[in-house]
Enzyme design. Sequence first.
Site, short mmCIF file in Angstrom:
data_model
loop_
_atom_site.label_atom_id
_atom_site.label_comp_id
_atom_site.label_asym_id
_atom_site.label_seq_id
_atom_site.Cartn_x
_atom_site.Cartn_y
_atom_site.Cartn_z
N ALA A 44 0.76 -1.11 0.00
CA ALA A 44 0.01 -0.11 -0.08
C ALA A 44 0.79 1.19 -0.01
CB ALA A 44 -0.91 0.01 1.09
N THR A 217 19.82 0.40 -1.49
CA THR A 217 19.32 1.54 -1.06
C THR A 217 20.34 1.53 0.34
OG1 THR A 217 17.59 0.39 0.26
CG2 THR A 217 17.05 1.82 -1.58
N ASP A 250 9.83 2.37 0.80
CA ASP A 250 8.56 2.21 -0.07
C ASP A 250 8.46 3.45 -0.87
OD1 ASP A 250 8.18 -0.08 1.05
OD2 ASP A 250 7.08 1.09 2.82
O1 RIB Z 1 8.18 -0.23 4.94
C1 RIB Z 1 7.31 0.23 5.92
C2 RIB Z 1 6.38 -0.82 6.17
O2 RIB Z 1 6.73 -2.21 6.60
C3 RIB Z 1 5.20 -0.43 7.35
O3 RIB Z 1 4.44 0.58 6.73
C4 RIB Z 1 4.87 -1.54 7.77
O4 RIB Z 1 3.50 -1.79 7.54
C5 RIB Z 1 5.75 -2.88 7.24
O5 RIB Z 1 5.02 -3.42 6.34
#
Ligand code: RIB
Length: 310
Positions: A44, A217, A250
């Site tokens: 997400a 990274t 992310d």
């Molecule tokens: O990469 C960070 C994420 O790792 C967090 O949002 C947590 O939910 C884990 O999945």
Amino acid sequence: MAKPKITVIGSMNIDMVTQTEIMPSQGETIFGTAFSSFMGGKGANQAVACARLGAQVTMIGCVGEDHFAKLVTEALEKEGVDTQYVRTVPHKSTGIAVITVCDNDNRIIVIPGANHCLLPEDLPLLKDQIANSDMVLLQQEIPFATVEAAVKLAHKLDIPVILNPAPAMKLPGELLEQLYLVTPNEYELGILMGLDNNQELTYEQLIALYPNRIVMTGGRKGAYYKLADGAIKNEPGRKVEAVDTTGAGDTFNGALAVKLSEGSTLEEAVRFAVAASALSVTKLGAQSGMPLRAEVERFMETRIEGRADS
Ligand code: RIB
């Protein structure tokens, strides 16, 4: 320019975040300073990063039969992410991450819940969606068999896949060959290559084994990669006031996917992704600090002295 179409296959979590001034030792009880809950999950988070940076995003994943499911799904929809392939799994709970933030660093425990119900059998139904994407973005908070099946399917359809190999595990060589890009941190790089403690290969040597295929990274140090010709390159990190590094990786992956699917070179995409991930750590919560495209572009115009020491 038309927006690139990115399909994210991965996890959706609620992040339960505690802040403390010291990390408790084993057997110790301490008082924390604050608690908050946020939307999270690597899948997400990467979907949100892509959407904020200008992509048309579709999320594939599973949520449980609880009130958290509505929260994570609606949060994605608010960002413009298509959630038609988010499946509700009866009698399961939505994924949860328990996160401790201390001294600009974090520790995370993930309870996968429904995320582990996304199975290889789900993929044939998603073939058209994958075939109509410019890029697929994957992480490893769903069953590994599903990751493997998704990579195989996308490869067969000639759709490039970026795999963010977290949480890390050894990757079969055949899978590595089918990936467009893999984006570990230094610790994950050793694991995915199957190194044990006795094999002392440096990250430079490991990256050099797969030119154009690995972007490592390095937190404040930025990112490392190697083009087909030439030495290892470092795109240095940018100096910011870090509040919470959760979700920085992310943001990096989302930014990389957006730029590469727009046709940028690897060098351009990594530079953009390093800037985007630097901005993302300036707020608490994985998604809260994820920047918009214009913010990254403005930030990239700031002077070179703004970069972190590497
Ligand atoms: O990469 C960070 C994420 O790792 C967090 O949002 C947590 O939910 C884990 O999945």
